[in-house]
Design an enzyme around this catalytic site. Structure first.
Site, PDB file in Angstrom:
ATOM      1  N   ASP A   1      -5.267   7.947  10.485  1.00  0.00           N
ATOM      2  CA  ASP A   1      -3.815   7.633  10.878  1.00  0.00           C
ATOM      3  C   ASP A   1      -3.366   8.047  12.107  1.00  0.00           C
ATOM      4  O   ASP A   1      -3.894   9.138  12.461  1.00  0.00           O
ATOM      5  CB  ASP A   1      -2.990   8.165   9.753  1.00  0.00           C
ATOM      6  CG  ASP A   1      -3.450   7.413   8.413  1.00  0.00           C
ATOM      7  OD1 ASP A   1      -3.390   6.264   8.522  1.00  0.00           O
ATOM      8  OD2 ASP A   1      -3.580   8.172   7.359  1.00  0.00           O
TER       9      ASP A   1
ATOM     10  N   GLU B   1       0.810  -1.291   0.016  1.00  0.00           N
ATOM     11  CA  GLU B   1       0.038   0.090   0.047  1.00  0.00           C
ATOM     12  C   GLU B   1       0.847   1.240   0.061  1.00  0.00           C
ATOM     13  O   GLU B   1       1.763   1.323   0.916  1.00  0.00           O
ATOM     14  CB  GLU B   1      -0.880   0.148   1.122  1.00  0.00           C
ATOM     15  CG  GLU B   1      -2.076  -0.575   1.246  1.00  0.00           C
ATOM     16  CD  GLU B   1      -2.791  -0.641   2.759  1.00  0.00           C
ATOM     17  OE1 GLU B   1      -2.890   0.379   3.167  1.00  0.00           O
ATOM     18  OE2 GLU B   1      -3.398  -1.535   3.137  1.00  0.00           O
TER      19      GLU B   1
END
Length: 265
Positions: free
Chosen positions: A59, A48
């Site tokens: 995140d 990714e």
């Protein structure tokens, strides 16, 4: 239905899949292809590539910080896609681009899909793309360009929604380990085990990869007991911060995850 490197991988390998996340343009702007090459050489199964964004909501601190460094380095979608031109002459790993909808919409959704497919991207993860809008508007565009869209599920995702996602998915489902941001540790508590069991018992047609909190050999192997594989992000980003040359950091980290146990004579 797309027939790309991603769908082919899941036909050929059914367990212990290692998906590694890194942020494009980190630690240095030109490191993207070098990291890809070394990930393939060191045994990653798929990768990714994070598309840096100024407000990466899902995140944790480590990936947020890498986003800011990458943006300061000059990374953008245009630069990333330029860097990936010709990458398929060197790398056969399935490549997923992971990011947020805002930069993609600024680029132009169909133009982005067309350009991503042209340079050899196999799938996208866009956590803030609304499910209904994907189904109504964006699914035909992704399919036209042979791209898979990967959806995330969490402990709060209902069985009904998980089944809907499974029906619309043609590669794998990203199983978020807990209701947290990236970098949080996988906890082997009763609630988490109940979540894993609940999803497993749904009999889904798509493979599951567990992400968020997979950081070392032990947590990777633990995740692989429950799912088809796991995704490592924050721990890999931290490994890239080491003072050694970037290839050495990649190689050393993957060796720590995939090393075989020593057999006593």
């Amino acid at each position: 239905m797309p027939n790309n490197r991603l769908t082919q991988l899941f036909r050929e390998k059914t367990g212990n899949l290692l998906n590694v996340y890194f942020t494009a343009g980190y630690p240095k702007l030109e490191d993207t292809v070098t990291i890809l090459e070394e990930l393939e050489a060191s045994g990653a199964d798929l990768v990714e590539i994070g598309m840096p964004f100024s407000d990466p909501l899902a995140d944790g601190p480590t990936i947020q910080a890498s986003n800011m460094v990458a943006l300061d380095n000059g990374m953008s979608l245009k630069v990333l896609l330029k860097q990936l031109e010709g990458v398929r002459e060197k790398v056969t790993l399935p490549i997923i681009l992971m990011g947020y909808l805002n930069p993609v919409m600024q680029y132009g959704f169909e133009r982005f899909c067309e350009d991503a497919a042209r340079v050899g991207v196999d799938g996208l993860i866009l956590p803030d793309l609304p499910f209904a809008e994907y189904e109504e508007e964006y699914k035909p565009i992704l399919e036209k360009h042979g791209l898979s869209l990967i959806f995330l599920i969490t402990p709060q995702t209902s069985d009904t929604r998980i089944r809907q996602i499974d029906n619309l998915t043609n590669s794998f489902i990203y199983m978020v380990s807990s209701a947290s941001t990236t970098g949080s540790q996988v906890q082997t508590n009763d609630a988490q085990q109940a979540y894993f069991s609940r999803v497993r018992n749904l009999g889904l047609k798509n493979p599951l990869l567990i992400g968020f909190g997979i950081s070392d050999k032990n947590s990777f192997e633990l995740a692989c007991q429950t799912a088809h594989g796991a995704i490592i992000g924050s721990a890999f980003i931290k490994a890239l911060q080491n003072p050694a040359e970037v290839r050495e950091n990649v190689r050393g980290f993957l060796k720590s995850i995939k090393s075989e146990p020593t057999v006593q004579a």
